[in-house]
Write an enzyme that holds these catalytic residues in place. Structure first.
Site, PDB file in Angstrom:
ATOM      1  N   LYS A  22       0.557  -0.945  -0.320  1.00 26.14           N
ATOM      2  CA  LYS A  22       0.038   0.193  -0.065  1.00 26.14           C
ATOM      3  C   LYS A  22       0.498   1.403   0.009  1.00 26.14           C
ATOM      4  O   LYS A  22       0.801   2.294  -0.912  1.00 26.14           O
ATOM      5  CB  LYS A  22      -0.522  -0.018   1.533  1.00 26.14           C
ATOM      6  CG  LYS A  22      -1.982  -1.143   1.350  1.00 26.14           C
ATOM      7  CD  LYS A  22      -2.624  -1.322   2.726  1.00 26.14           C
ATOM      8  CE  LYS A  22      -1.735  -1.121   4.005  1.00 26.14           C
ATOM      9  NZ  LYS A  22      -1.846  -3.322   3.730  1.00 26.14           N
ATOM     10  N   THR A  23       2.176   1.018   0.932  1.00 28.06           N
ATOM     11  CA  THR A  23       2.491   2.216   0.509  1.00 28.06           C
ATOM     12  C   THR A  23       3.349   2.592  -0.155  1.00 28.06           C
ATOM     13  O   THR A  23       3.536   3.781  -0.793  1.00 28.06           O
ATOM     14  CB  THR A  23       3.977   1.792   2.136  1.00 28.06           C
ATOM     15  OG1 THR A  23       2.868   2.419   3.243  1.00 28.06           O
ATOM     16  CG2 THR A  23       4.779   3.202   1.825  1.00 28.06           C
ATOM     17  N   ASP A  65      -1.096   6.607   6.320  1.00 23.52           N
ATOM     18  CA  ASP A  65      -1.026   5.646   6.176  1.00 23.52           C
ATOM     19  C   ASP A  65      -2.237   5.175   7.405  1.00 23.52           C
ATOM     20  O   ASP A  65      -1.720   6.515   8.391  1.00 23.52           O
ATOM     21  CB  ASP A  65      -0.014   5.110   6.464  1.00 23.52           C
ATOM     22  CG  ASP A  65       0.954   3.512   6.885  1.00 23.52           C
ATOM     23  OD1 ASP A  65      -0.059   2.876   6.533  1.00 23.52           O
ATOM     24  OD2 ASP A  65       1.700   3.655   6.738  1.00 23.52           O
ATOM     25  N   THR A 111      -4.886  -1.558   6.525  1.00 25.91           N
ATOM     26  CA  THR A 111      -5.448  -2.144   7.211  1.00 25.91           C
ATOM     27  C   THR A 111      -7.068  -3.296   7.362  1.00 25.91           C
ATOM     28  O   THR A 111      -7.679  -3.909   7.156  1.00 25.91           O
ATOM     29  CB  THR A 111      -5.002  -2.915   8.733  1.00 25.91           C
ATOM     30  OG1 THR A 111      -4.337  -2.325   9.340  1.00 25.91           O
ATOM     31  CG2 THR A 111      -3.709  -2.755   7.326  1.00 25.91           C
ATOM     32  N   ARG A 138       6.457  -8.140   1.775  1.00 28.48           N
ATOM     33  CA  ARG A 138       7.009  -7.533   2.692  1.00 28.48           C
ATOM     34  C   ARG A 138       7.502  -8.779   3.298  1.00 28.48           C
ATOM     35  O   ARG A 138       8.913  -9.373   3.853  1.00 28.48           O
ATOM     36  CB  ARG A 138       6.913  -7.281   3.619  1.00 28.48           C
ATOM     37  CG  ARG A 138       7.667  -6.773   4.827  1.00 28.48           C
ATOM     38  CD  ARG A 138       6.863  -5.806   5.649  1.00 28.48           C
ATOM     39  NE  ARG A 138       6.294  -4.524   5.662  1.00 28.48           N
ATOM     40  CZ  ARG A 138       5.859  -3.989   5.525  1.00 28.48           C
ATOM     41  NH1 ARG A 138       4.613  -4.623   6.010  1.00 28.48           N
ATOM     42  NH2 ARG A 138       5.929  -2.899   5.310  1.00 28.48           N
TER      43      ARG A 138
HETATM   44  N1  ATP Z   1       4.672  -5.581  -6.193  1.00 26.57           N
HETATM   45  C1  ATP Z   1       5.514  -5.562  -5.180  1.00 26.57           C
HETATM   46  N2  ATP Z   1       7.425  -5.722  -5.681  1.00 26.57           N
HETATM   47  C2  ATP Z   1       7.668  -5.778  -5.658  1.00 26.57           C
HETATM   48  N3  ATP Z   1       8.528  -5.907  -3.781  1.00 26.57           N
HETATM   49  C3  ATP Z   1       7.272  -5.572  -2.915  1.00 26.57           C
HETATM   50  C4  ATP Z   1       5.729  -5.265  -3.493  1.00 26.57           C
HETATM   51  N4  ATP Z   1       5.172  -4.469  -3.006  1.00 26.57           N
HETATM   52  C5  ATP Z   1       5.647  -4.228  -1.940  1.00 26.57           C
HETATM   53  N5  ATP Z   1       6.982  -4.716  -1.902  1.00 26.57           N
HETATM   54  C6  ATP Z   1       7.495  -4.596  -1.482  1.00 26.57           C
HETATM   55  O1  ATP Z   1       7.273  -4.849   0.292  1.00 26.57           O
HETATM   56  C7  ATP Z   1       7.831  -4.618   0.921  1.00 26.57           C
HETATM   57  C8  ATP Z   1       6.530  -3.352   1.902  1.00 26.57           C
HETATM   58  O2  ATP Z   1       5.679  -2.922   1.050  1.00 26.57           O
HETATM   59  P1  ATP Z   1       4.955  -1.604   1.132  1.00 26.57           P
HETATM   60  O3  ATP Z   1       5.210  -0.811   2.364  1.00 26.57           O
HETATM   61  O4  ATP Z   1       4.014  -0.725   0.257  1.00 26.57           O
HETATM   62  O5  ATP Z   1       2.968  -2.619   1.937  1.00 26.57           O
HETATM   63  P2  ATP Z   1       2.552  -1.611   2.981  1.00 26.57           P
HETATM   64  O6  ATP Z   1       1.391  -2.683   2.869  1.00 26.57           O
HETATM   65  O7  ATP Z   1       2.257  -0.421   2.964  1.00 26.57           O
HETATM   66  O8  ATP Z   1       2.207  -2.068   3.769  1.00 26.57           O
HETATM   67  P3  ATP Z   1       1.911  -1.704   6.183  1.00 26.57           P
HETATM   68  O9  ATP Z   1       0.612  -1.381   5.906  1.00 26.57           O
HETATM   69  O10 ATP Z   1       2.392  -2.941   6.957  1.00 26.57           O
HETATM   70  O11 ATP Z   1       2.958  -0.656   5.562  1.00 26.57           O
HETATM   71  C9  ATP Z   1       8.255  -2.608   0.868  1.00 26.57           C
HETATM   72  O12 ATP Z   1       9.969  -3.452   1.228  1.00 26.57           O
HETATM   73  C10 ATP Z   1       8.139  -3.393  -1.017  1.00 26.57           C
HETATM   74  O13 ATP Z   1       9.526  -2.958  -1.200  1.00 26.57           O
END
Ligand code: ATP
Length: 357
Positions: free
Chosen positions: A74-75, A119, A168, A227
């Site tokens: 998401k981030t 976030d 989430t 992740r």
């Molecule tokens: N589609 C993708 N391809 C490659 N790497 C990814 C992908 N999506 C996420 N990642 C990797 O996974 C990790 C987590 O991603 P991200 O922080 O964007 O998730 P999030 O959903 O925002 O998590 P949270 O809600 O816990 O913050 C990052 O280090 C990112 O590099």
């Protein structure tokens, strides 16, 4: 690098990835552009339309919400929205916006077209949330000056911006806030094939020699979450460097994952503790989430937001109106036999008979 069956096309893509940025590891591994983003084809297509149409019209796109379990990107997506628009991104989070004044300061500092990323937007405090309604709809904030009967509210224009929220728990968002987002991207768990690509991409960036069988093994144990895939890859790399010659083979990957308590399905210690409590202490359920959380010594939100989505997806846990229930698969996975009258038994109707809430 030991990518046995990597095609030329894949190799090109992998070396393009290898050139992306530096900084902290999570940052280094974040995809920067929409076409670099692995998986989530539906969200990518929908988002591409939203962004392209806004670009053609020369206006900031509608506000965007990303929802889904932690670690699905998401981030990364929020940052991609800004990058695709060529806009600056300001980052904050729901819990940091305790006072409406904090949000007013952020909003009034935005330049036209900026992206504001919040976030955990479901955790925003009520006064800040109400300020956000007006900001999202009319690009205006009302700043209250003074206290008591003499207090006046001064309307302040802010620059047109795009709010990107991540949550989430989209269910805990209030109706008025949810309605103000023009597009919601529902992030899904990744397939093993997509995670395999995530692992190989990260291995290329971090210069880890991993063979195809090993990357598939890591991918298969990553609970559908990039992740986790990236984290397991780094732990497997540690093991390969310390206990072997640095090359990650499938044997090395399996041995490393055993050390870190990640089982064949990717369940970690906490997942197994939840299933063990549910089966052994509560006879398979139904049991309430708070009781279950106390039994494993964790916060209910951690059990609910981190463990549960994957256990439900893996068909091991069902949410019923009366509480959480272990399915036959869960009993089997722990090497246990469900009691004769337990609803998780296939001869009692099995998981399909559960009513999901
Ligand atoms: N589609 C993708 N391809 C490659 N790497 C990814 C992908 N999506 C996420 N990642 C990797 O996974 C990790 C987590 O991603 P991200 O922080 O964007 O998730 P999030 O959903 O925002 O998590 P949270 O809600 O816990 O913050 C990052 O280090 C990112 O590099």
């Amino acid at each position: 690098m030991d990518h046995e069956a990597v095609t030329e096309e894949e190799d090109d893509a992998l070396s393009a990835w290898a050139q992306t940025g530096d900084g902290d590891i999570e940052g280094t591994l974040r995809p920067r552009k929409l076409d670099e983003f692995i998986g989530q084809p539906r969200v990518r297509e929908q988002l591409e339309l939203v962004l392209e149409s806004a670009r053609r019209r020369g206006v900031p796109p509608d506000h965007v919400l990303f929802s889904g379990p932690p670690g699905l990107g998401k981030t990364s997506m929020a940052m991609i929205v800004a990058a695709e628009l060529g806009a600056a991104i300001r980052i904050t989070s729901g819990p940091a916006l305790e006072r409406a004044g904090d949000l007013a300061a952020m909003l009034s500092n935005l330049a036209p077209g900026d992206v504001l990323f919040i976030d955990e937007i479901h955790r925003i405090a009520r006064p800040a949330e109400e300020m956000l309604y007006l900001a999202m709809e009319d690009f205006r904030v009302d700043v209250v000056v003074g206290k008591g009967p003499g207090a006046t509210s001064i309307p302040l224009e802010i620059a047109p911006f795009t709010l990107v929220g991540a949550t989430t728990r989209s269910g805990s968002l209030t109706g008025p806030l949810r309605d103000r987002f023009g597009f919601t991207g529902q992030m899904e768990f990744y397939t093993d094939t997509e995670l395999d690509l995530v692992v190989r991409r990260a291995a290329t960036i971090l210069d880890i020699a991993i063979d195809r069988e090993a990357s598939a093994e890591v991918a298969g144990r990553s609970r559908g979450t990039p992740r986790i895939a990236n984290r397991l890859l780094r732990r497997v790399r540690d093991y390969a460097e310390v206990r072997a010659d640095g090359k990650v083979t499938v044997e090395i990957a399996r041995a490393a994952l055993a050390v870190y308590d990640v089982d064949e399905l990717g369940l970690d210690r906490l997942d197994r503790a939840v299933l063990t409590a549910l089966t052994k202490s509560f006879g398979g359920g139904p049991v309430g989430i708070s009781t279950l959380a106390v039994a494993v010594g964790e916060e209910p939100t951690t059990v609910e937001e981190v463990c549960e989505p994957y256990l439900v997806r893996a068909g091991m846990l069902a949410r019923t109106p009366r509480g959480r229930v272990a399915t036959a698969t869960a009993w089997e996975h722990l090497g246990l036999v469900p009691p004769a009258d337990h609803p998780g038994r296939p001869d009692q109707g099995g998981p399909a008979s559960f009513e999901q809430d």
